[in-house]
Design an enzyme around this catalytic site. Sequence first.
Site, PDB file in Angstrom:
ATOM      1  N   ASP A   5     -24.796  14.522 -36.747  1.00 26.13           N
ATOM      2  CA  ASP A   5     -25.663  13.511 -35.803  1.00 26.13           C
ATOM      3  C   ASP A   5     -26.306  14.416 -34.873  1.00 26.13           C
ATOM      4  O   ASP A   5     -25.937  15.205 -34.164  1.00 26.13           O
ATOM      5  CB  ASP A   5     -24.312  12.930 -34.995  1.00 26.13           C
ATOM      6  CG  ASP A   5     -23.204  11.994 -35.847  1.00 26.13           C
ATOM      7  OD1 ASP A   5     -23.250  12.213 -37.192  1.00 26.13           O
ATOM      8  OD2 ASP A   5     -22.210  11.694 -35.360  1.00 26.13           O
ATOM      9  N   TRP A   9     -19.234  20.206 -43.329  1.00 25.25           N
ATOM     10  CA  TRP A   9     -18.702  19.797 -42.033  1.00 25.25           C
ATOM     11  C   TRP A   9     -17.534  20.679 -41.651  1.00 25.25           C
ATOM     12  O   TRP A   9     -16.657  21.084 -42.277  1.00 25.25           O
ATOM     13  CB  TRP A   9     -18.308  18.394 -42.163  1.00 25.25           C
ATOM     14  CG  TRP A   9     -17.876  17.892 -40.900  1.00 25.25           C
ATOM     15  CD1 TRP A   9     -18.732  17.122 -40.070  1.00 25.25           C
ATOM     16  CD2 TRP A   9     -16.490  17.709 -40.270  1.00 25.25           C
ATOM     17  NE1 TRP A   9     -17.915  16.662 -38.959  1.00 25.25           N
ATOM     18  CE2 TRP A   9     -16.946  17.115 -39.044  1.00 25.25           C
ATOM     19  CE3 TRP A   9     -15.583  18.464 -40.725  1.00 25.25           C
ATOM     20  CZ2 TRP A   9     -15.786  16.901 -38.004  1.00 25.25           C
ATOM     21  CZ3 TRP A   9     -14.301  18.128 -39.658  1.00 25.25           C
ATOM     22  CH2 TRP A   9     -14.363  17.590 -38.544  1.00 25.25           C
ATOM     23  N   GLU A  26     -19.530   4.057 -34.664  1.00 21.65           N
ATOM     24  CA  GLU A  26     -19.836   5.202 -34.024  1.00 21.65           C
ATOM     25  C   GLU A  26     -21.240   5.234 -33.210  1.00 21.65           C
ATOM     26  O   GLU A  26     -22.140   4.424 -33.412  1.00 21.65           O
ATOM     27  CB  GLU A  26     -19.699   6.240 -35.032  1.00 21.65           C
ATOM     28  CG  GLU A  26     -18.546   6.501 -35.821  1.00 21.65           C
ATOM     29  CD  GLU A  26     -18.465   7.811 -36.662  1.00 21.65           C
ATOM     30  OE1 GLU A  26     -17.479   8.529 -36.758  1.00 21.65           O
ATOM     31  OE2 GLU A  26     -19.339   7.924 -37.465  1.00 21.65           O
ATOM     32  N   TRP A  47     -22.273   9.883 -45.444  1.00 22.59           N
ATOM     33  CA  TRP A  47     -21.103  10.312 -45.546  1.00 22.59           C
ATOM     34  C   TRP A  47     -20.493  10.303 -47.018  1.00 22.59           C
ATOM     35  O   TRP A  47     -19.535  11.180 -47.371  1.00 22.59           O
ATOM     36  CB  TRP A  47     -20.178   9.808 -44.530  1.00 22.59           C
ATOM     37  CG  TRP A  47     -20.380  10.450 -43.237  1.00 22.59           C
ATOM     38  CD1 TRP A  47     -20.724   9.712 -41.985  1.00 22.59           C
ATOM     39  CD2 TRP A  47     -20.156  11.824 -42.768  1.00 22.59           C
ATOM     40  NE1 TRP A  47     -20.706  10.710 -40.702  1.00 22.59           N
ATOM     41  CE2 TRP A  47     -20.236  12.036 -41.428  1.00 22.59           C
ATOM     42  CE3 TRP A  47     -19.679  13.057 -43.436  1.00 22.59           C
ATOM     43  CZ2 TRP A  47     -20.460  13.305 -40.813  1.00 22.59           C
ATOM     44  CZ3 TRP A  47     -19.798  14.103 -42.817  1.00 22.59           C
ATOM     45  CH2 TRP A  47     -20.064  14.389 -41.479  1.00 22.59           C
TER      46      TRP A  47
END
Length: 501
Positions: free
Chosen positions: A27, A51, A209, A307
Amino acid sequence: MPAAPATTADTFRPALHYAARNTWLNDPNGLIFHGGVYHLYYQNNPLDNVWGNMSWGHATSTDLLTWTEHPVAIACDEEEDIFSGSIVFDRNNTSGFGTDSAPPLVAIYTSSFKPGTKLEGIQAQSLAYSRDGGYTWTKHSDNPVLNRNSAEFRDPKVIRYDGDAGSYWVMVAVEAKDFQVVLYKSDDLRNWELLSTFGPANATGGPWECPDLFPLPVNGDPENLKWVLTVNLNPGGPNKGSAGQYFVGDFDGAIFTSETTVTEGVDHQGRLSEYQWLDWGRDYYAAVSFSDAPENRRLMIGWMNNWDYANQIPTSPWRSPMTLARELSLHANGGDLRLVQKPVGDWAAAADPTKSFSLNETVISGLQVLDGAAGAVQRIHVTFTPGSAEEFGLVVRGDGMQGTRIGIRPADGSLIVDRRSSGLTDFHECFPSLDTAPIRATEGSYHLTIYLDRCSVEVFAEGGKVTMTELIFPAAASTDLAVYTVGGTATINSLQVDQHV
């Protein structure tokens, strides 16, 4: 550091898009224009290219096309991971972290507290401040400053509200699994008071989000302002996986009221095509806008990944690029309020004028590779008029037969991006896809602007009212550009191809 030239070992490193030198990013965070420089912070794993170890990476640019990477700005530690958030220039030193003559930048971020800590499992909002223009940061000693004792309270975007209700800071964050945007106010960035909540509404196929809230003039009229609330969700996008939606309405300093809500509540997956999406492609997520952009422009950048397969895309040692920066405007056509997005950056300075290609008023039938139009990094303007073909369009990054198909199906009003034969696709079962978006003809024709980079296509249709962003991983030698039709003919009214230097 600026994007490096592609090499045999790094075929996919983008020329026009930011990617970290040798680590993972996701992000965008803390976007701000300050001191004559665009600052891009982002979720970063400084230790690996998957990640984890979430910290804030940092890059800067003066033109939004060429980026310089800096050391990690806000690092995770034994207590917390540093999740998404935003940065404000505290001009009046309301926080007290600077002085009246040297006001600070203040980052508002989500602390995700680690196992074994006092707030284990909690997500709460914290502060850090910078007194050197955003290059070094100090965490506030009394973090967190806003704690709801929630495991899913995150992604604060803070803005300065100046209106009929007063002048103060407003935070928009999410209770992710409640599909709810929560709004708070503060005078000093340290103490927060709940204002209101928004949602659930429209798409709720995955946790909400990375919200944003900003005003835009309708059709450029400063006397007719509307407010836009964006919120991303994963999964639940119109073509599966990650995506971002938006609502248009009013904000009175306390409550956001949507004029574009189609459905309230949850589980309306059968109506995805009716909602307003920031992008219809698979790879545009967590988009947020810059604070303090010059001339009050609303500039936005998203994470170019999904994702579903984010950790598996075949890039090394880096993984994940950002999208191009886009300028947003709000247009009304009757009662229809739509965002328009247009890429920013000086393409003319990035293009090679000696390698342009053009074609005009040409009837096409079947597949035709265009001699002299090959390239790996291009901007393409094309206008089609339908004929008898059921589908027509372009094949980019091709090898003569296969490539990424960008097409129009006029009978059902669809724009398609078909990457099933785009190159490397077998690294994840979700990656090979044929994705669609609604498109309408303008005076009988269809105009597309396409930005093609070494691992991506960004398609802008209907003057920017419809966009599709997709990752692709073609062979280095697959640089052909072709036109095609299925089941008949179509006409290319104009085709202009500009090559990157």
